[in-house]
Scaffold this motif. Structure first.
Motif, short mmCIF file in Angstrom:
data_model
loop_
_atom_site.label_atom_id
_atom_site.label_comp_id
_atom_site.label_asym_id
_atom_site.label_seq_id
_atom_site.Cartn_x
_atom_site.Cartn_y
_atom_site.Cartn_z
N TRP A 1 37.11 45.84 36.67
CA TRP A 1 37.25 44.84 37.73
C TRP A 1 38.33 43.83 37.35
CZ3 TRP A 1 34.62 45.07 42.29
CH2 TRP A 1 33.47 45.86 42.34
N SER A 2 39.07 43.38 38.34
CA SER A 2 39.97 42.25 38.11
C SER A 2 39.13 41.00 37.89
CB SER A 2 40.90 42.05 39.31
OG SER A 2 40.14 41.72 40.48
N ARG B 1 39.67 43.48 43.08
CA ARG B 1 40.41 44.73 42.88
C ARG B 1 39.79 45.52 41.73
NH1 ARG B 1 46.38 42.86 41.77
NH2 ARG B 1 45.27 41.03 40.95
N LEU C 1 40.77 48.50 38.79
CA LEU C 1 41.80 49.23 38.07
C LEU C 1 41.18 50.51 37.53
CD1 LEU C 1 44.54 49.54 36.53
CD2 LEU C 1 43.50 48.15 34.70
N CYS D 1 47.79 55.00 36.46
CA CYS D 1 46.91 53.85 36.61
C CYS D 1 46.98 53.43 38.07
CB CYS D 1 47.36 52.67 35.73
SG CYS D 1 47.06 52.90 33.98
N VAL E 1 45.57 50.63 41.14
CA VAL E 1 44.90 49.39 41.53
C VAL E 1 44.42 49.55 42.96
CG1 VAL E 1 45.16 46.91 41.88
CG2 VAL E 1 46.32 48.02 39.95
N TRP F 1 43.02 44.81 32.35
CA TRP F 1 43.70 43.72 33.03
C TRP F 1 44.12 42.65 32.03
CZ3 TRP F 1 44.77 43.74 38.21
CH2 TRP F 1 44.04 44.59 39.03
N ASP G 1 45.14 38.52 36.06
CA ASP G 1 45.26 39.74 36.88
C ASP G 1 46.69 40.07 37.29
OD1 ASP G 1 42.50 39.71 36.72
OD2 ASP G 1 42.23 38.82 38.71
N LYS H 1 49.09 41.35 35.22
CA LYS H 1 49.59 42.51 34.49
C LYS H 1 48.43 43.40 34.07
CE LYS H 1 51.80 40.21 31.28
NZ LYS H 1 52.68 39.94 30.10
N ILE H 2 48.78 44.64 33.73
CA ILE H 2 47.82 45.56 33.15
C ILE H 2 48.46 46.21 31.92
CG2 ILE H 2 46.63 46.06 35.31
CD1 ILE H 2 48.20 48.64 35.52
N ALA I 1 50.93 44.25 37.90
CA ALA I 1 49.78 44.72 38.68
C ALA I 1 50.01 44.63 40.18
CB ALA I 1 48.53 43.92 38.30
N THR J 1 41.44 37.32 26.40
CA THR J 1 41.40 36.38 27.52
C THR J 1 42.13 35.09 27.21
OG1 THR J 1 39.24 37.28 28.16
CG2 THR J 1 39.86 35.15 29.09
#
Length: 382
Positions: free
Chosen positions: A71-72, A77, A79, A87, A89, A114, A118, A120-121, A134, A157
């Motif tokens: 989850w974002s 969203r 992923l 990948c 989204v 993520w 949110d 970039k991935i 993303a 994070t």
């Protein structure tokens, strides 16, 4: 409360709860499908059921299907990553068949995560880590892993780094790496030998049952061990087929690179906080921290999930959640409330309780201050 998230026609590779609503969960499996469930009924109803909200094909099942779902942070969203080298989204609520963003990678994507915010991935493709936008799907950077085969990744994070784990290609020893998310520089690398009792990592029977599973784009070393950070990014938990679980202190290594693009080599004593045998047989397919960081949960092909107290540095057994059908677990996750826990089965369709496959959500309710389980229930389809 308890229940079962049913419907996958093959191994469930990932299960994740919504970041702000523990009554919503998403799964992804080897059948190439992603499914979103909601728990209904009265909040006081102990038998409230999980019902399917939406199911859609996210990756090519003939290439091995999906490898992960996430989850974002905003929860709007999903992923997904897959052995088909993509990948994707997906915007929710889902109103169109195609993903809102697709990233084409150069090899099978074994894991994706993520970035904070949110925007970039990051995707793990064995010999590389790929950073992508993303919103547009544009690849921003590709970092070669220099002899390591990385299969799992996690974006910190708060601390600005990416953790990635896998095996050393030349020796198949386990490897843990940290990368600066801003510069792409590898800042640390730790190599650990596997336990000799189960040193050769082979895909399980359930993972190799499909004749299509090993495509030319699919590496043989698949999904080797977990890679999860705790809530403040200070610790990383990893696991593997040898049954060992390791907890690493990222504060000793994060951002400690000496400017060399290869980062620095570390001994286990530099960063290893705890190491224990969690499952004597079946290996450990996944290991995750509880939201408060007090527990580590493990999932194993031996048909159990176990909860371990890691507050004292080591892993002290709290309880085991067992699967009476003995099909085994391949992934697990805590909800944000810390009271709800789910584990996905890893059996092939012919080995499941139902021909269409099952995904078991094993529910654990509450612990007291002494970490005695106040109530737990194993819930299975009837």
């Amino acid at each position: 409360a308890g229940g079962a998230l049913e419907g996958h026609a093959g191994p469930v590779r990932a299960v994740q709860f919504h970041p702000s609503d523990p009554a919503i969960a998403a799964t992804a499996g080897a059948d190439g499908a992603a499914r979103v469930y909601r728990r209904g009924g009265d909040d006081n109803d102990a038998n409230e059921a999980w019902t399917l909200g939406v199911s859609f094909r996210c990756h090519d099942a003939s290439s091995g299907g999906a490898t992960h779902v996430a989850w974002s942070g905003a929860g709007d969203r999903l992923l997904t990553s897959g052995f088909d080298g993509r990948c994707c989204v997906w915007s929710l609520p889902k109103t169109q068949k195609a993903p809102s963003v697709t990233v084409e990678c150069d090899a099978a994507v074994t894991h994706a995560a993520w970035a904070p915010g949110d925007a970039k991935i990051v995707a793990a493709t064995g010999d590389a880590l790929s950073f992508c936008d993303a919103r547009s799907g544009k690849r921003l950077a590709t970092l070669l892993t220099a002899g390591d085969h990385l299969t799992r990744c996690a974006f910190a994070t708060f601390k600005g780094f990416v953790a990635a784990v896998g095996v050393v290609s030349s020796s198949e020893a386990d490897v843990v790496t940290l990368w600066d998310a801003a510069t792409g520089m590898r800042t640390a690398r730790v190599v650990s030998k596997r336990d000799a009792r189960n040193s050769s990592f082979e895909a399980s029977k359930s993972e190799t049952s499909s004749k299509h599973f090993f495509s030319r784009r699919t590496p043989r070393r698949v999904l080797a061990g977990g890679c999860h950070l705790d809530s403040d990014d200070s610790r990383l938990v990893t696991c593997g087929a040898d049954g060992l679980v390791r907890v690493w202190d990222t504060r000793l290594v994060s951002g400690s690179g000496d400017g060399d693009a290869e980062g620095r080599e570390l001994t286990r004593a530099n960063a290893l906080v705890a190491e224990w045998v969690a499952h004597a047989r079946g290996g450990v397919a996944d290991a995750v921290f509880s939201p408060d960081g007090r527990l580590v949960a493990t999932a194993s092909a031996d048909g159990t999930c176990a909860l371990w107290d890691v507050r004292g540095g080591g892993g002290v057994s709290v309880c085991a959640l067992r699967d009476p059908s003995n099909v085994g677990f391949g992934c697990c996750a805590f909800a944000g409330d810390g009271w709800t826990f789910a584990a996905g089965t890893r059996s092939a369709p012919e080995e499941t309780l139902h021909s269409r496959g099952i995904n078991l959500a094993v529910v654990w309710e509450g612990v007291d201050e002494d970490l005695h389980v106040a109530h737990s229930r194993d819930s299975y389809p009837s």
